[in-house]
Write a protein that holds these residues in place. Structure first.
Motif, PDB file in Angstrom:
ATOM      1  N   GLY A 211      42.073  22.892  41.691  1.00  0.00           N
ATOM      2  CA  GLY A 211      41.169  22.742  42.824  1.00  0.00           C
ATOM      3  C   GLY A 211      40.217  23.895  43.015  1.00  0.00           C
ATOM      4  N   GLY A 212      40.070  24.759  42.022  1.00  0.00           N
ATOM      5  CA  GLY A 212      39.202  25.924  42.151  1.00  0.00           C
ATOM      6  C   GLY A 212      38.002  25.877  41.232  1.00  0.00           C
ATOM      7  N   TRP A 213      37.158  26.885  41.353  1.00  0.00           N
ATOM      8  CA  TRP A 213      36.044  27.124  40.431  1.00  0.00           C
ATOM      9  C   TRP A 213      35.412  28.452  40.800  1.00  0.00           C
ATOM     10  N   ILE A 214      34.463  28.899  40.026  1.00  0.00           N
ATOM     11  CA  ILE A 214      33.865  30.220  40.181  1.00  0.00           C
ATOM     12  C   ILE A 214      32.874  30.272  41.331  1.00  0.00           C
ATOM     13  N   THR A 223      33.333  31.756  44.761  1.00  0.00           N
ATOM     14  CA  THR A 223      34.632  31.209  45.168  1.00  0.00           C
ATOM     15  C   THR A 223      35.727  31.581  44.171  1.00  0.00           C
ATOM     16  N   ALA A 224      35.498  32.641  43.394  1.00  0.00           N
ATOM     17  CA  ALA A 224      36.442  32.998  42.340  1.00  0.00           C
ATOM     18  C   ALA A 224      37.791  33.465  42.882  1.00  0.00           C
ATOM     19  N   ASP A 225      37.764  34.294  43.916  1.00  0.00           N
ATOM     20  CA  ASP A 225      39.006  34.879  44.435  1.00  0.00           C
ATOM     21  C   ASP A 225      39.631  33.913  45.442  1.00  0.00           C
ATOM     22  N   SER A 226      40.274  32.878  44.924  1.00  0.00           N
ATOM     23  CA  SER A 226      40.866  31.848  45.776  1.00  0.00           C
ATOM     24  C   SER A 226      42.312  31.601  45.354  1.00  0.00           C
ATOM     25  N   ALA A 231      46.465  30.352  41.237  1.00  0.00           N
ATOM     26  CA  ALA A 231      47.529  29.480  40.732  1.00  0.00           C
ATOM     27  C   ALA A 231      47.260  29.079  39.287  1.00  0.00           C
ATOM     28  N   ALA A 232      45.997  28.797  38.981  1.00  0.00           N
ATOM     29  CA  ALA A 232      45.639  28.388  37.622  1.00  0.00           C
ATOM     30  C   ALA A 232      45.869  29.505  36.613  1.00  0.00           C
ATOM     31  N   GLN A 403      39.389  39.143  41.688  1.00  0.00           N
ATOM     32  CA  GLN A 403      38.668  39.991  42.640  1.00  0.00           C
ATOM     33  C   GLN A 403      37.420  40.581  41.984  1.00  0.00           C
ATOM     34  N   ARG A 404      37.539  40.962  40.734  1.00  0.00           N
ATOM     35  CA  ARG A 404      36.395  41.515  40.005  1.00  0.00           C
ATOM     36  C   ARG A 404      35.312  40.443  39.811  1.00  0.00           C
ATOM     37  N   VAL A 405      35.728  39.249  39.433  1.00  0.00           N
ATOM     38  CA  VAL A 405      34.759  38.163  39.254  1.00  0.00           C
ATOM     39  C   VAL A 405      34.083  37.830  40.581  1.00  0.00           C
ATOM     40  N   GLN A 406      34.857  37.819  41.653  1.00  0.00           N
ATOM     41  CA  GLN A 406      34.309  37.535  42.983  1.00  0.00           C
ATOM     42  C   GLN A 406      33.230  38.553  43.349  1.00  0.00           C
TER      43      GLN A 406
END
Length: 416
Positions: A211-214, A223-226, A231-232, A403-406
């Motif tokens: 249910g996520g993505w960048i 939306t990276a730091d979710s 979980a993925a 966190q870095r990607v976010q």
């Protein structure tokens, strides 16, 4: 365009993108491009394509010649040696081709600087394109360019190794839990379960299944730091640490398809381009494709697509739209599918395609729930850095990576 070595190409693509943006100062960089004076009557279209090989080049040239003959125009098709670099140079020199392939990965960079004509809603039946493909080529609410074709990821199973492990069709995993379970069974038989590409272009499918993505669907928010992405990546890390999945480099292979073809793994996650690669290099491998296992939020896969871009500076826009119209008709897309193995982007062609290529149904079905590439400009370095982090997934915590990607994504989007 093939996706087997996307990570290796990122550097050159980023360079070309910088060239495009820098070169677009002549009317593109600081303000929207001014509409070019239009020429009526028969056109002299210049068409630049990123061909996968001679079959694609020949098929596109044949289709272009048929359109030109019927319309009284000329249509010169040129296969690029390096599409992104040549496009960047053409825009920098203020002399772009009229029509050209635009990879979804690059689309937002071109759209954001005014390089593309937003024509796609003028194509007949624009709603016939798969919604995920429309989204891939929509920027600031405008559907810019008609999707040419697409690919998705599926689970590829080596039938001989499957049988050797005492497994049947009923054991093909449809959930993460089943993927873990069957992986343990394969490992117990001395068979490496899964070859998994070490970039977002493969691991990202697990993010979608969770249910996520960048970025947000509109590409405006990071939306990276979710919890979903965490979980993925935690799950993928568990597979890697348990040796239920291995990166291709750990298997002395350049990509998942090579490891699979050499019989080093029972499964891999790849796109339908694997068909041609296995036929050419490993013709004796017996295999089947299945939809990817569902995650906590259901089914998820990634799509890879290209559109027919029309230059905002073309003097033949109406004629170029007519050309694209001919290229994306369902029957023409089926002709391309039979010529060089692509999947039609029109939903109305699905039945004809799956009838002609029944083994490809899992790939086509993925269009219903596929996630396209990040649809935001200036994300090259962010995504390259993310890939580097994914390659070290077993030695760093997923939370730190996300966190870095976010942070990097927020900086690129200007939302930090």
């Amino acid at each position: 365009m093939k996706r087997t070595r996307r990570a290796a190409a990122l550097g050159s693509l980023a360079c070309a993108c910088m060239l495009l943006v820098a070169g677009c100062g002549k009317g593109f960089d600081d303000a929207p491009a001014q509409s070019a004076p239009q020429t009526s009557g028969p056109a002299r279209l210049e068409i630049l394509i990123g061909s996968s090989g001679e079959p694609e080049t020949a098929a596109v040239k044949q289709a272009a010649e048929a359109w030109a003959s019927a319309s009284g125009a000329t249509a010169t098709v040129t296969p690029a040696q390096e599409l992104q670099q040549q496009l960047g140079q053409a825009f920098a020199g203020d002399d772009p081709p009229d029509v050209f392939y635009v990879d979804a990965v690059r689309f937002a960079d071109y759209a954001s600087v005014g390089a593309l004509e937003p024509y796609a809603d003028k194509i007949s039946r624009p709603d016939d394109f798969y919604p995920s493909l429309r989204t891939a080529f929509t920027y600031n609410g405008r559907f810019y360019c008609a999707p040419k074709d697409f690919s998705t990821l599926a689970l590829i199973v080596n039938q001989d190794l499957w049988s050797k492990a005492g497994l049947s069709d009923a054991d093909v995993p449809t959930t993460w839990e089943q993927l873990t379970s069957v992986g343990e069974k394969l490992k117990a038989k001395g068979i490496t379960p899964l070859a998994l590409g070490d970039t977002r272009d493969r691991i990202g499918a697990f993010m979608v299944q969770a249910g996520g993505w960048i970025t947000s669907p509109d590409g405006k928010q990071a939306t990276a730091d979710s919890p979903q992405n965490l979980a993925a990546l935690d799950y993928v890390r568990t597979l890697l640490n348990g040796e239920l999945a291995r990166f291709p480099s750990q298997l002395d292979a350049g990509w998942g398809g090579e490891a699979f073809g050499k019989g080093k793994v029972a499964m891999t996650i790849e796109g339908n381009w694997i068909k041609g690669a296995l036929k050419a290099d490993f013709p004796d491998v017996r295999y089947a494709a299945y939809e990817l296992p569902a995650g906590p939020k259901g089914k998820g896969t990634l799509s890879f697509t290209t559109c027919w871009g029309i230059s905002a500076k073309s003097p033949y826009k109406e004629q170029a739209i007519a050309f694209v119209e001919a290229m994306v008709k369902a029957d023409q897309q089926m002709a391309f599918a039979k010529a060089f193995g692509v999947m039609p982007s029109r939903q109305s062609a699905k039945s004809a395609y799956t009838t002609a290529f029944p083994a490809d149904a899992p790939f086509v079905n993925g269009a219903e729930y596929a996630q396209g590439p990040v649809n935001a400009p200036k994300m090259d370095s962010v995504l390259a850095d993310f890939d580097t982090g994914l390659q070290k997934l077993t030695s760093q915590t997923p939370k730190t990576l996300l966190q870095r990607v976010q942070k990097n994504t927020q900086a690129a989007l200007g939302t930090s």
